[in-house]
Design an enzyme around this catalytic site. Sequence first.
Site: not given
Length: 342
Positions: A39-40, A45-46, A68
Amino acid sequence: MAAPADDEFEDAPDVEPLEPTLSNVIDQRSLRWIFVGGKGGVGKTTCSCSLAVQLSRVRESVLIISTDPAHNISDAFDQKFSKVPTKVRGYDNLFAMEIDPSLGVAELPDEIFEEDNMLSMGKKMMQEAMSAFPGIDEAMSYAEVMRLVKGMNFSVVVFDTAPTGHTLRLLNFPTIVERGLGRLMQIKNQISPFISQMCNMLGLGDMNADQLASKLEETLPVIRSVSEQFKDPEQTTFICVCIAEFLSLYETERLIQELAKCSIDTHNIIVNQLVFPEPEKPCRMCEARHKIQSKYLDQMEDLYEDFHIAKLPLLPHEVRGAENVNTFSKLLLEPYKPPSGK
């Protein structure tokens, strides 16, 4: 007389929980494609950048690709990346690139077509062909990236994916491309008058309908090869990232079910942004948050007992820059130890 059925399970040993880290992924040398998604806003990313950092220590060459449109890996490493693999500062064998798969024929500026009615008609016909299979332009973008990446021979590729819906389209792109190319092949004679002009406009040189069809057919073996690799658990795995909240847990379950339908292996979950109250610094909000998160953590451990569930803390600072990503990446291999309880 045989013992009652219930007694058969009384002495059965408890199932040992799997190691709560990503060591199994790091150690699986056969992996070529690793997807990180969820989920956003959960820290995908981390986590994907941290995973790439750890992989760079045990693999010859690592590529991390952002699919993304937000392109957060530039922010994570504090370094600008493009659609060409670029070496991450501070690393000799870690590369990064960012692509926007949503760009396709429909995104070409109308100004290019205004002066030529023939070109304008060609664009409309191509858009009509693309619309026969939703997502074909996006899928073709993935296909081209895969073709290029396969030719670069990276040891392993990590995908920092967009939120769940985009991710599922990425994983399904081989099927979409095969169907879409089939449709385009059927109408190639209809669009033949426009193909040469379109190819010149796009910088592809002089090309007729048969040449274009031949180039499209050359793509199919690569697509089929990637499709087979995606469904091979020895070569591909998916890491789900979530937070300990209802909506994120629900989205994770939906994602895992969809991955199963696609025959994509997944056996790792990262639960990010966990709050661990500090006994020396009482905080009512932290205690309340910890209580809520603990409830969902318990549910996840019951639901996914055959998964490696890594638990990462909410930090008091952003994870930005190669040094901070490197520090955070260690949490993927060493279970976080919260402050001791009262």
